[in-house]
Write a protein that holds these residues in place. Structure first.
Motif, PDB file in Angstrom:
ATOM      1  N   ASP A 223     -13.592  62.033  20.939  1.00 36.56           N
ATOM      2  CA  ASP A 223     -14.083  60.807  20.336  1.00 36.56           C
ATOM      3  C   ASP A 223     -13.724  59.631  21.243  1.00 36.56           C
ATOM      4  OD1 ASP A 223     -11.371  60.266  19.937  1.00 36.56           O
ATOM      5  OD2 ASP A 223     -11.412  61.015  17.873  1.00 36.56           O
ATOM      6  N   ASP A 224     -14.077  58.427  20.808  1.00 39.20           N
ATOM      7  CA  ASP A 224     -13.849  57.232  21.634  1.00 39.20           C
ATOM      8  C   ASP A 224     -12.380  57.036  21.977  1.00 39.20           C
ATOM      9  OD1 ASP A 224     -16.445  56.585  21.908  1.00 39.20           O
ATOM     10  OD2 ASP A 224     -16.405  54.742  20.715  1.00 39.20           O
ATOM     11  N   TRP A 225     -11.486  57.289  21.014  1.00 36.40           N
ATOM     12  CA  TRP A 225     -10.072  57.006  21.276  1.00 36.40           C
ATOM     13  C   TRP A 225      -9.491  57.960  22.326  1.00 36.40           C
ATOM     14  CZ3 TRP A 225      -8.582  52.494  20.561  1.00 36.40           C
ATOM     15  CH2 TRP A 225      -9.014  51.737  19.474  1.00 36.40           C
ATOM     16  N   GLN A 226      -9.936  59.200  22.320  1.00 37.88           N
ATOM     17  CA  GLN A 226      -9.453  60.115  23.351  1.00 37.88           C
ATOM     18  C   GLN A 226      -9.971  59.678  24.723  1.00 37.88           C
ATOM     19  OE1 GLN A 226     -10.607  64.348  23.291  1.00 37.88           O
ATOM     20  NE2 GLN A 226      -8.410  64.778  23.159  1.00 37.88           N
ATOM     21  N   LYS A 227     -11.228  59.199  24.751  1.00 33.20           N
ATOM     22  CA  LYS A 227     -11.773  58.691  26.013  1.00 33.20           C
ATOM     23  C   LYS A 227     -11.024  57.449  26.477  1.00 33.20           C
ATOM     24  CE  LYS A 227     -16.449  60.300  24.892  1.00 33.20           C
ATOM     25  NZ  LYS A 227     -17.826  59.860  24.552  1.00 33.20           N
ATOM     26  N   VAL A 228     -10.734  56.545  25.535  1.00 30.84           N
ATOM     27  CA  VAL A 228      -9.981  55.329  25.887  1.00 30.84           C
ATOM     28  C   VAL A 228      -8.615  55.694  26.450  1.00 30.84           C
ATOM     29  CG1 VAL A 228      -8.822  53.294  24.931  1.00 30.84           C
ATOM     30  CG2 VAL A 228     -11.174  53.791  24.270  1.00 30.84           C
ATOM     31  N   ALA A 229      -7.971  56.673  25.814  1.00 29.27           N
ATOM     32  CA  ALA A 229      -6.654  57.100  26.289  1.00 29.27           C
ATOM     33  C   ALA A 229      -6.722  57.588  27.732  1.00 29.27           C
ATOM     34  CB  ALA A 229      -6.114  58.203  25.377  1.00 29.27           C
ATOM     35  N   LYS A 230      -7.767  58.333  28.058  1.00 31.51           N
ATOM     36  CA  LYS A 230      -7.911  58.842  29.430  1.00 31.51           C
ATOM     37  C   LYS A 230      -8.152  57.697  30.414  1.00 31.51           C
ATOM     38  CE  LYS A 230      -9.637  63.482  28.317  1.00 31.51           C
ATOM     39  NZ  LYS A 230     -10.745  64.458  28.476  1.00 31.51           N
ATOM     40  N   VAL A 231      -8.987  56.723  30.011  1.00 30.27           N
ATOM     41  CA  VAL A 231      -9.252  55.576  30.897  1.00 30.27           C
ATOM     42  C   VAL A 231      -7.967  54.785  31.130  1.00 30.27           C
ATOM     43  CG1 VAL A 231     -10.505  53.411  31.136  1.00 30.27           C
ATOM     44  CG2 VAL A 231     -11.672  55.417  30.218  1.00 30.27           C
ATOM     45  N   MET A 232      -7.204  54.545  30.073  1.00 33.42           N
ATOM     46  CA  MET A 232      -5.956  53.788  30.207  1.00 33.42           C
ATOM     47  C   MET A 232      -4.973  54.514  31.120  1.00 33.42           C
ATOM     48  SD  MET A 232      -5.839  50.861  28.512  1.00 33.42           S
ATOM     49  CE  MET A 232      -4.175  50.522  27.951  1.00 33.42           C
ATOM     50  N   ALA A 233      -4.865  55.832  30.931  1.00 31.80           N
ATOM     51  CA  ALA A 233      -3.951  56.611  31.768  1.00 31.80           C
ATOM     52  C   ALA A 233      -4.383  56.558  33.220  1.00 31.80           C
ATOM     53  CB  ALA A 233      -3.901  58.049  31.270  1.00 31.80           C
ATOM     54  N   ARG A 234      -5.680  56.607  33.447  1.00 34.14           N
ATOM     55  CA  ARG A 234      -6.192  56.541  34.822  1.00 34.14           C
ATOM     56  C   ARG A 234      -5.854  55.192  35.460  1.00 34.14           C
ATOM     57  NH1 ARG A 234     -12.495  57.418  35.359  1.00 34.14           N
ATOM     58  NH2 ARG A 234     -11.907  59.504  34.660  1.00 34.14           N
ATOM     59  N   PHE A 235      -6.069  54.104  34.713  1.00 32.30           N
ATOM     60  CA  PHE A 235      -5.766  52.776  35.251  1.00 32.30           C
ATOM     61  C   PHE A 235      -4.274  52.608  35.517  1.00 32.30           C
ATOM     62  CE2 PHE A 235     -10.001  51.354  34.097  1.00 32.30           C
ATOM     63  CZ  PHE A 235     -10.246  50.335  35.005  1.00 32.30           C
ATOM     64  N   ALA A 236      -3.456  53.189  34.669  1.00 32.49           N
ATOM     65  CA  ALA A 236      -2.007  53.020  34.814  1.00 32.49           C
ATOM     66  C   ALA A 236      -1.496  53.593  36.118  1.00 32.49           C
ATOM     67  CB  ALA A 236      -1.291  53.680  33.637  1.00 32.49           C
ATOM     68  N   ASN A 237      -2.203  54.566  36.675  1.00 31.17           N
ATOM     69  CA  ASN A 237      -1.771  55.197  37.918  1.00 31.17           C
ATOM     70  C   ASN A 237      -2.514  54.695  39.157  1.00 31.17           C
ATOM     71  OD1 ASN A 237       0.120  56.937  36.692  1.00 31.17           O
ATOM     72  ND2 ASN A 237      -1.561  58.227  35.964  1.00 31.17           N
ATOM     73  N   MET A 238      -3.396  53.713  38.945  1.00 30.60           N
ATOM     74  CA  MET A 238      -4.183  53.212  40.077  1.00 30.60           C
ATOM     75  C   MET A 238      -3.390  52.203  40.895  1.00 30.60           C
ATOM     76  SD  MET A 238      -7.975  52.668  38.419  1.00 30.60           S
ATOM     77  CE  MET A 238      -8.619  51.856  39.884  1.00 30.60           C
ATOM     78  N   PRO A 239      -3.571  52.220  42.210  1.00 28.12           N
ATOM     79  CA  PRO A 239      -2.940  51.196  43.043  1.00 28.12           C
ATOM     80  C   PRO A 239      -3.636  49.856  42.846  1.00 28.12           C
ATOM     81  CG  PRO A 239      -4.401  52.539  44.364  1.00 28.12           C
ATOM     82  CD  PRO A 239      -4.357  53.176  43.000  1.00 28.12           C
ATOM     83  N   GLU A 240      -2.991  48.764  43.301  1.00 24.97           N
ATOM     84  CA  GLU A 240      -3.602  47.436  43.215  1.00 24.97           C
ATOM     85  C   GLU A 240      -4.918  47.428  43.978  1.00 24.97           C
ATOM     86  OE1 GLU A 240      -2.381  44.029  42.000  1.00 24.97           O
ATOM     87  OE2 GLU A 240      -1.776  45.607  40.626  1.00 24.97           O
ATOM     88  N   PRO A 241      -6.044  47.165  43.331  1.00 26.57           N
ATOM     89  CA  PRO A 241      -7.338  47.205  44.029  1.00 26.57           C
ATOM     90  C   PRO A 241      -7.674  45.906  44.727  1.00 26.57           C
ATOM     91  CG  PRO A 241      -7.660  46.924  41.682  1.00 26.57           C
ATOM     92  CD  PRO A 241      -6.184  46.954  41.908  1.00 26.57           C
ATOM     93  N   GLU A 242      -8.957  45.759  45.101  1.00 27.88           N
ATOM     94  CA  GLU A 242      -9.362  44.653  45.974  1.00 27.88           C
ATOM     95  C   GLU A 242      -9.277  43.292  45.319  1.00 27.88           C
ATOM     96  OE1 GLU A 242     -13.807  45.558  44.477  1.00 27.88           O
ATOM     97  OE2 GLU A 242     -12.685  46.772  45.844  1.00 27.88           O
ATOM     98  N   TYR A 243      -9.174  43.235  43.987  1.00 22.59           N
ATOM     99  CA  TYR A 243      -9.142  41.935  43.333  1.00 22.59           C
ATOM    100  C   TYR A 243      -7.741  41.307  43.380  1.00 22.59           C
ATOM    101  CZ  TYR A 243      -7.584  44.935  39.462  1.00 22.59           C
ATOM    102  OH  TYR A 243      -6.929  45.854  38.695  1.00 22.59           O
ATOM    103  N   ASN A 244      -6.841  41.893  44.175  1.00 21.11           N
ATOM    104  CA  ASN A 244      -5.487  41.370  44.285  1.00 21.11           C
ATOM    105  C   ASN A 244      -5.484  39.892  44.674  1.00 21.11           C
ATOM    106  OD1 ASN A 244      -2.650  41.916  44.105  1.00 21.11           O
ATOM    107  ND2 ASN A 244      -2.562  41.669  46.322  1.00 21.11           N
ATOM    108  N   ASP A 245      -6.520  39.458  45.417  1.00 22.54           N
ATOM    109  CA  ASP A 245      -6.610  38.062  45.847  1.00 22.54           C
ATOM    110  C   ASP A 245      -6.679  37.130  44.635  1.00 22.54           C
ATOM    111  OD1 ASP A 245      -6.925  35.948  47.717  1.00 22.54           O
ATOM    112  OD2 ASP A 245      -9.071  35.933  47.312  1.00 22.54           O
ATOM    113  N   ASP A 246      -7.531  37.500  43.642  1.00 26.48           N
ATOM    114  CA  ASP A 246      -7.625  36.685  42.436  1.00 26.48           C
ATOM    115  C   ASP A 246      -6.316  36.700  41.653  1.00 26.48           C
ATOM    116  OD1 ASP A 246     -10.144  35.738  42.794  1.00 26.48           O
ATOM    117  OD2 ASP A 246     -11.137  37.109  41.401  1.00 26.48           O
ATOM    118  N   ARG A 247      -5.693  37.883  41.576  1.00 27.93           N
ATOM    119  CA  ARG A 247      -4.440  37.981  40.826  1.00 27.93           C
ATOM    120  C   ARG A 247      -3.352  37.116  41.442  1.00 27.93           C
ATOM    121  NH1 ARG A 247      -3.217  41.302  37.175  1.00 27.93           N
ATOM    122  NH2 ARG A 247      -4.707  42.926  37.722  1.00 27.93           N
ATOM    123  N   GLU A 248      -3.263  37.133  42.768  1.00 28.44           N
ATOM    124  CA  GLU A 248      -2.259  36.309  43.449  1.00 28.44           C
ATOM    125  C   GLU A 248      -2.533  34.826  43.241  1.00 28.44           C
ATOM    126  OE1 GLU A 248       0.581  37.293  44.796  1.00 28.44           O
ATOM    127  OE2 GLU A 248      -0.016  39.277  44.071  1.00 28.44           O
TER     128      GLU A 248
END
Length: 393
Positions: free
Chosen positions: A92-117
């Motif tokens: 269901d949607d919540w299991q999919k959301v959980a997978k997306v969140m877990a994936r993002f949690a392990n991602m390195p800082e992407p190209e938008y780091n300039d905006d974040r800084e």
């Protein structure tokens, strides 16, 4: 919320609205300023497809977002809205959301780091600091050209001069000039920030501006707020000035005009109306769905009727007083609500003509581009062609 061996609270501390929004293609609108909120825009120029106003830009765990049409949520909401963009499967949607969140949690800082800084470097001010800004009155012999570009006459600028200033940010190393500053005041008439406008469409707010309980208020009563009978609410100060210029011959001298600066806070509305105990509030908001939602929210606040508002195809759905009904955004709101709820008409509407998005566009005679509806013959012909095409398949 189901538990899928994923601690959503822990993940939200590592994955914020900004992370998901940047990955979806949103980018920081630096012109909108950086403070307690930032604006993330999908698309650019006239092709803007969506804008998210995000709270707590430097604290992932606390981040939420809202849109000017009234929709809002957190990072989980944003993921669910854009589930098709993430190639995940689940029961269901919540299991999919959980997978997306877990994936993002392990991602390195992407190209938008300039905006974040950039957001980190600005360091949102926790409180408005008046000493940061140089403020001076407008010289009526040298009225800034920006007012004329907005269609505002010299007479209008003179009338509003007590409520409009020139403002310069002493800490802005990129721009050393003056912008137009509309002071936000609280119920004690203390300045709590500025709505800032400049050339080239520049708009922002002074750092630390209190947009939750303060607003720009032009009170023409000469210090006698009890004499004010009408308070006109607009989404920007330029809209309010344009409204007054176009309708001044129909207005009582003792009126008040208000700008909410493009956002809507309950405390802004109630705080302003507490200043004018004998006045009626008028919805002069933009001619779009966000404007009608603002109008409904204002009625609910001032009539003491809690409302839940949502969008449906061509209409607004309202839940209030134990009833559920639709509202036509193209017709007067108070009379529609009165058919279902005990409305005492503490509010009214004085909207821009339907051909225009807002009062300033009306003053400039810049109508919204018409939507061309095909004639009946064209619709019938197109339908026949589609049916032929389906038969061939």
């Amino acid at each position: 919320m189901p538990d899928y061996k994923v601690n959503f609270k822990e993940l939200k501390a590592r994955v914020g609205v900004t992370d998901v929004a940047y990955a979806l293609g949103y980018r920081l609108d630096r012109k909108a300023g950086v403070g307690r909120y930032i604006e993330l825009v999908l698309g650019d120029g006239r092709e803007k497809r969506d804008t998210l106003i995000v709270s707590h830009p430097n604290d992932r765990a606390s981040q939420t977002f809202f849109r000017r049409d009234g929709s809002k949520g957190d990072v989980l909401t944003l993921i669910r809205e854009n589930m098709d963009a993430f190639l995940v499967t689940g029961k269901d949607d919540w299991q999919k959301v959980a997978k997306v969140m877990a994936r993002f949690a392990n991602m390195p800082e992407p190209e938008y780091n300039d905006d974040r800084e950039y957001v980190k470097s600005v360091r949102a001010a926790s409180a408005f600091d008046i000493s940061r800004y140089e403020v001076k009155q407008i010289d009526m012999e040298r009225i800034p050209r920006i007012f004329h570009q907005r269609g505002l006459s010299d007479e209008t600028v003179r009338q509003f001069a007590p409520f409009v200033f020139l403002i310069r940010d002493r800490r802005n190393g990129n721009f050393d000039g003056y912008n137009i500053g509309f002071p936000y005041t609280d119920t004690d008439n203390q300045v709590k920030g500025y709505e800032v406008r400049g050339y080239g469409g520049y708009k922002s707010k002074a750092a630390g501006t209190d947009s939750s309980s303060a607003a720009w208020v032009a009170d023409f009563s000469g210090g006698n707020p009890e004499a004010v009978r009408c308070v006109f609410f607009c989404e920007s100060a330029f809209d309010a000035m344009a409204f007054h210029q176009m309708n001044r011959n129909q207005l009582h001298p003792d009126v008040a005009l208000v700008s909410l600066g493009g956002t809507f806070s309950d405390n802004q509305i109630t705080g302003v109306m507490n200043r004018f105990p004998n006045a009626k509030a008028f919805d002069c908001f933009d001619n779009d769905i966000a404007g009608r939602i603002y109008g409904l929210r204002m009625i609910g606040l001032l009539e003491g009727i809690p409302m839940k508002i949502s969008k449906t195809e061509g209409y607004l759905q309202v839940e209030a007083g134990g009833k559920n009904f639709t509202v036509n955004p193209g017709k007067a709101l108070p009379s529609q609500l009165a058919a279902h709820l005990p409305v005492h008409y503490r509010t009214g509407q004085w909207l821009p003509p339907k051909a225009f998005k807002d009062w300033n566009d009306c003053l400039l005679n810049k109508p919204v581009a018409p939507v061309l509806v095909p004639r009946k013959e064209e619709r019938d012909r197109n339908l026949a062609e589609r049916r032929k095409g389906n038969l061939k398949m």
